[in-house]
Scaffold this active site. Sequence first.
Site, short mmCIF file in Angstrom:
data_model
loop_
_atom_site.label_atom_id
_atom_site.label_comp_id
_atom_site.label_asym_id
_atom_site.label_seq_id
_atom_site.Cartn_x
_atom_site.Cartn_y
_atom_site.Cartn_z
N TYR A 1 20.27 12.09 -13.59
CA TYR A 1 20.64 12.63 -12.28
C TYR A 1 19.38 12.95 -11.48
O TYR A 1 19.32 12.70 -10.28
CB TYR A 1 21.48 13.90 -12.46
CG TYR A 1 22.82 13.64 -13.10
CD1 TYR A 1 23.91 13.19 -12.34
CD2 TYR A 1 23.02 13.84 -14.45
CE1 TYR A 1 25.14 12.95 -12.93
CE2 TYR A 1 24.24 13.60 -15.05
CZ TYR A 1 25.30 13.15 -14.28
OH TYR A 1 26.52 12.89 -14.87
N ASN B 1 32.84 9.88 -6.77
CA ASN B 1 32.86 8.43 -6.61
C ASN B 1 34.31 7.91 -6.69
O ASN B 1 34.96 8.06 -7.72
CB ASN B 1 32.01 7.80 -7.73
CG ASN B 1 32.06 6.29 -7.75
OD1 ASN B 1 32.58 5.65 -6.86
ND2 ASN B 1 31.50 5.73 -8.80
N CYS C 1 28.89 5.02 -11.81
CA CYS C 1 28.44 6.40 -12.01
C CYS C 1 28.36 6.76 -13.50
O CYS C 1 27.67 7.72 -13.87
CB CYS C 1 29.34 7.37 -11.27
SG CYS C 1 31.09 7.22 -11.64
N HIS C 2 29.01 5.99 -14.35
CA HIS C 2 28.94 6.25 -15.80
C HIS C 2 27.55 6.01 -16.36
O HIS C 2 27.24 6.44 -17.46
CB HIS C 2 29.98 5.41 -16.55
CG HIS C 2 29.76 3.93 -16.43
ND1 HIS C 2 30.18 3.20 -15.33
CD2 HIS C 2 29.16 3.05 -17.26
CE1 HIS C 2 29.84 1.94 -15.50
NE2 HIS C 2 29.23 1.82 -16.67
N GLU D 1 28.59 -1.59 -22.74
CA GLU D 1 27.46 -2.23 -22.08
C GLU D 1 26.31 -2.44 -23.05
O GLU D 1 25.65 -3.48 -23.01
CB GLU D 1 27.01 -1.42 -20.86
CG GLU D 1 28.02 -1.48 -19.73
CD GLU D 1 27.55 -0.79 -18.45
OE1 GLU D 1 26.35 -0.48 -18.33
OE2 GLU D 1 28.38 -0.60 -17.55
#
Length: 155
Positions: A92, A115, A123-124, A150
């Site tokens: 962040y 979001n 945003c994850h 991912e």
Amino acid sequence: MVNGFIYQSIIGPLAIYEEDGSIIAIKKNEPIPVDVNQIKTALIEQTILELDEYFTGKRTQFSVSMKHHHQGFHAKVWTELSKIPYGVTVSYKELAIRIGHPRAYRAVGGACHANPIPILIPCHRVVATNGSMTGFGWGLDTKKSLLALEKKFYK
């Protein structure tokens, strides 16, 4: 007119909303409101295809048109979120620095939580400075699942 359709994803049901040729929202585990056309438009169908490809490691970027109704700080954060590559996380604090507000990391967290188009606007991929998992509108288990997915397919 807003159109919506429930997509049964591997992380649970996702309500995908489209308006005027752009995806405007994706919500998890929520029914489509009665005042929304419950139809699978061509754009929603393309979004489902791209999400399927994402969940199977075949897609790392989304090409569907997206639109949100925010300006200013939130829009800056979401634009920067879209630049975070697949399989990569940033803090962040780092995101706050990237948008020119180095002390606004809590506000960045608020913008991430607000979001309207998670996954498509990733945003994850934002974590605490120490790398730990912190808030996610769809819950930490979902955030961990998306990041693990991912990592599994990241090349």
